[in-house]
Design a protein around this motif. Structure first.
Motif, PDB file in Angstrom:
ATOM      1  N   LEU A 137      -7.923  -0.042  -0.987  1.00  0.00           N
ATOM      2  CA  LEU A 137      -8.644   0.128   0.276  1.00  0.00           C
ATOM      3  C   LEU A 137     -10.152  -0.046   0.084  1.00  0.00           C
ATOM      4  CD1 LEU A 137      -6.627   3.072   1.863  1.00  0.00           C
ATOM      5  CD2 LEU A 137      -6.636   0.657   2.573  1.00  0.00           C
ATOM      6  N   GLU A 138     -10.687   0.424  -1.029  1.00  0.00           N
ATOM      7  CA  GLU A 138     -12.109   0.216  -1.325  1.00  0.00           C
ATOM      8  C   GLU A 138     -12.414  -1.263  -1.549  1.00  0.00           C
ATOM      9  OE1 GLU A 138     -12.917   2.797  -4.637  1.00  0.00           O
ATOM     10  OE2 GLU A 138     -12.771   4.603  -3.388  1.00  0.00           O
ATOM     11  N   THR A 139     -11.491  -1.986  -2.174  1.00  0.00           N
ATOM     12  CA  THR A 139     -11.678  -3.416  -2.394  1.00  0.00           C
ATOM     13  C   THR A 139     -11.627  -4.168  -1.064  1.00  0.00           C
ATOM     14  OG1 THR A 139     -10.676  -3.173  -4.588  1.00  0.00           O
ATOM     15  CG2 THR A 139     -10.862  -5.404  -3.729  1.00  0.00           C
TER      16      THR A 139
ATOM     17  N   VAL B 290      -2.374  -8.124  -1.668  1.00  0.00           N
ATOM     18  CA  VAL B 290      -3.144  -7.182  -2.498  1.00  0.00           C
ATOM     19  C   VAL B 290      -2.395  -6.933  -3.786  1.00  0.00           C
ATOM     20  CG1 VAL B 290      -4.205  -6.009  -0.523  1.00  0.00           C
ATOM     21  CG2 VAL B 290      -2.095  -5.093  -1.491  1.00  0.00           C
ATOM     22  N   GLY B 291      -3.106  -6.468  -4.789  1.00  0.00           N
ATOM     23  CA  GLY B 291      -2.471  -6.093  -6.045  1.00  0.00           C
ATOM     24  C   GLY B 291      -3.281  -5.034  -6.754  1.00  0.00           C
ATOM     25  N   TRP B 292      -2.603  -4.285  -7.606  1.00  0.00           N
ATOM     26  CA  TRP B 292      -3.252  -3.233  -8.385  1.00  0.00           C
ATOM     27  C   TRP B 292      -2.557  -3.154  -9.734  1.00  0.00           C
ATOM     28  CZ3 TRP B 292      -1.581   1.916  -9.847  1.00  0.00           C
ATOM     29  CH2 TRP B 292      -2.607   2.702 -10.371  1.00  0.00           C
TER      30      TRP B 292
ATOM     31  N   GLU C  57      -1.524   7.160  -5.111  1.00  0.00           N
ATOM     32  CA  GLU C  57      -2.762   7.442  -4.373  1.00  0.00           C
ATOM     33  C   GLU C  57      -3.980   6.771  -5.008  1.00  0.00           C
ATOM     34  OE1 GLU C  57      -5.259   8.446  -1.488  1.00  0.00           O
ATOM     35  OE2 GLU C  57      -3.102   8.717  -1.421  1.00  0.00           O
ATOM     36  N   THR C  58      -4.072   6.790  -6.333  1.00  0.00           N
ATOM     37  CA  THR C  58      -5.208   6.163  -7.024  1.00  0.00           C
ATOM     38  C   THR C  58      -5.271   4.673  -6.725  1.00  0.00           C
ATOM     39  OG1 THR C  58      -5.001   7.775  -8.811  1.00  0.00           O
ATOM     40  CG2 THR C  58      -6.277   5.795  -9.288  1.00  0.00           C
ATOM     41  N   GLY C  59      -4.138   3.993  -6.811  1.00  0.00           N
ATOM     42  CA  GLY C  59      -4.088   2.561  -6.537  1.00  0.00           C
ATOM     43  C   GLY C  59      -4.389   2.248  -5.084  1.00  0.00           C
TER      44      GLY C  59
ATOM     45  N   LEU D  43       0.833  -1.210   0.000  1.00  0.00           N
ATOM     46  CA  LEU D  43       0.000   0.000   0.000  1.00  0.00           C
ATOM     47  C   LEU D  43       0.862   1.253   0.000  1.00  0.00           C
ATOM     48  CD1 LEU D  43      -2.850  -0.999   2.469  1.00  0.00           C
ATOM     49  CD2 LEU D  43      -3.076  -0.558   0.025  1.00  0.00           C
ATOM     50  N   ALA D  44       1.941   1.229   0.747  1.00  0.00           N
ATOM     51  CA  ALA D  44       2.828   2.393   0.818  1.00  0.00           C
ATOM     52  C   ALA D  44       3.495   2.677  -0.530  1.00  0.00           C
ATOM     53  CB  ALA D  44       3.893   2.182   1.894  1.00  0.00           C
ATOM     54  N   ASP D  45       3.709   1.640  -1.323  1.00  0.00           N
ATOM     55  CA  ASP D  45       4.377   1.795  -2.618  1.00  0.00           C
ATOM     56  C   ASP D  45       3.437   2.183  -3.760  1.00  0.00           C
ATOM     57  OD1 ASP D  45       6.801   1.192  -1.461  1.00  0.00           O
ATOM     58  OD2 ASP D  45       6.749  -0.926  -2.055  1.00  0.00           O
TER      59      ASP D  45
END
Length: 76
Positions: free
Chosen positions: A27-29, A72-74, A20-22, A15-17
């Motif tokens: 977080l919404e997921t 998690v992944g984005w 902001e969009t990701g 998350l830190a990496d």
């Protein structure tokens, strides 16, 4: 009812990496996974479940009072 969410250390690092969009989408997921008890695996077991956002995914295990996010992944 109040539920808890625990994040694995590698999830916090991921998350830190993220931009902001990701981060926002992941977080919404996570929030979507938390409120969808019907997709939770059996609490306390070794099984995990996946929930997908439009460009993200969350893998988690369940406990009677919440979830433990293990990955998690984005796709950016």
């Amino acid at each position: 009812m109040t539920y808890r969410v625990d994040l694995a250390v590698r999830v916090e690092d991921a998350l830190a990496d993220l931009p902001e969009t990701g981060r926002q989408e992941v977080l919404e997921t996570i929030a979507a996974a938390l409120v969808r008890r019907d997709v939770w695996p059996e609490p306390g077991g070794w099984d995990a479940a996946l929930v997908f956002g439009s460009r993200s995914w969350v893998a988690f295990t369940a406990y009677p009072d919440g979830i433990d996010v293990v990955s998690v992944g984005w796709v950016g």
